[in-house]
Design a protein around this motif. Sequence first.
Motif, mmCIF file in Angstrom:
data_model
loop_
_atom_site.group_PDB
_atom_site.id
_atom_site.type_symbol
_atom_site.label_atom_id
_atom_site.label_comp_id
_atom_site.label_asym_id
_atom_site.label_seq_id
_atom_site.Cartn_x
_atom_site.Cartn_y
_atom_site.Cartn_z
ATOM 1 N N ALA A 147 38.094 47.199 33.201
ATOM 2 C CA ALA A 147 37.561 46.776 34.495
ATOM 3 C C ALA A 147 36.516 47.779 34.954
ATOM 4 C CB ALA A 147 38.691 46.656 35.500
ATOM 5 N N TYR A 174 34.790 42.704 36.754
ATOM 6 C CA TYR A 174 34.570 43.437 35.512
ATOM 7 C C TYR A 174 33.079 43.739 35.389
ATOM 8 C CZ TYR A 174 39.102 41.365 34.330
ATOM 9 O OH TYR A 174 40.401 40.967 34.335
ATOM 10 N N SER A 183 40.182 51.410 35.187
ATOM 11 C CA SER A 183 40.572 50.020 35.276
ATOM 12 C C SER A 183 41.799 49.795 36.127
ATOM 13 C CB SER A 183 40.829 49.450 33.868
ATOM 14 O OG SER A 183 41.862 50.171 33.242
ATOM 15 N N ARG A 195 39.227 39.770 40.937
ATOM 16 C CA ARG A 195 39.061 40.788 39.899
ATOM 17 C C ARG A 195 37.574 40.874 39.572
ATOM 18 N NH1 ARG A 195 43.394 42.738 37.213
ATOM 19 N NH2 ARG A 195 42.157 43.247 35.379
#
Length: 321
Positions: free
Chosen positions: A190, A181, A317, A179
């Motif tokens: 995100a 960010y 996101s 993931r």
Amino acid sequence: MTSKLRVGVIGRGKWGKRIVETLQTKTQHCECTWTADSHSQFGTYFLNPIGDTHPADFVVIATPYSTHAQLMRKCCEQGLPFIVEKPAAPIWELKKLHDDFPVTRPFLCNHTLLFNPAVETMVKFAQGFIHQGTPIELRGEHGGLGPVRIDCNALLDYGSHGIALALWLSGAKRVQALRLYCGEQNESVAVQGVPLYGAQNFIFEARFEHLKVQLRIGNNYPKKRLLYTIEYDIGQGAPITHRFREFPERELLSYIGSDLIEVPFTAIDPLTNVLDTFARVVKGEVKTDARFGWNLPLETMRVLETCNELLRAAPHSDSMN
């Protein structure tokens, strides 16, 4: 004392100057004998073999990211050992180099963090325990170290250190979960189509085999910051936690559970360690390990390219889920 190896440094920018200074004042096994830049002398070391006009036992490539692959190819063609600054090169160019030169002289991508004496100390310390001290968590902050390279973003420039460290510690060949960010950690959003170049902050979360990784990467820190925490499962009792920083001063703190323990540690400049270690490899005094060769740069760049694809393709996101 044995004679020092001759080193050519290609690149006269900020980092190239620091490498030259280190070779002139700190290293014990090698010294700088010539420098070149990627503009005024670019034709010289492509029209002629490097060794003909610039004798060297190995070369350090510290030019802009976009020029790395061509210079790496020239070194490979001449069988010349080399260190290339991170990030190494786009993944497709690295793959082509690997296919064309599967066996080459010593080659190292300068993921300086892997040669930080604190990292080497903690790895050797953990290997004395059951399961050889399996690393289970890596947390890091890496940023505020100066302008991002002109043809990179902060993730490529700074993130390669922590990602290479995670791959090396875990022995992983692929990232299992990822993931990414942008912005501060308390933001729940995100990636949202941020520009690929500039001084953004990134939060990188991934799992490599058994190792959980979280890295805060960027250049929006008010002060220089390099802080890493690595937790090891030693197979019995509480885990070992090592925490090390480089700014404001180099230090290593180690704990078993909550108890502070003393682990012998000598603070040496990581760049000096990189250059001297590579020189000893070229001399044949020490063997290479997983930090050397094609595999680690390939896998590091594969992860970074995946992150950049997310940045290119993620307008909201949901793209990260």
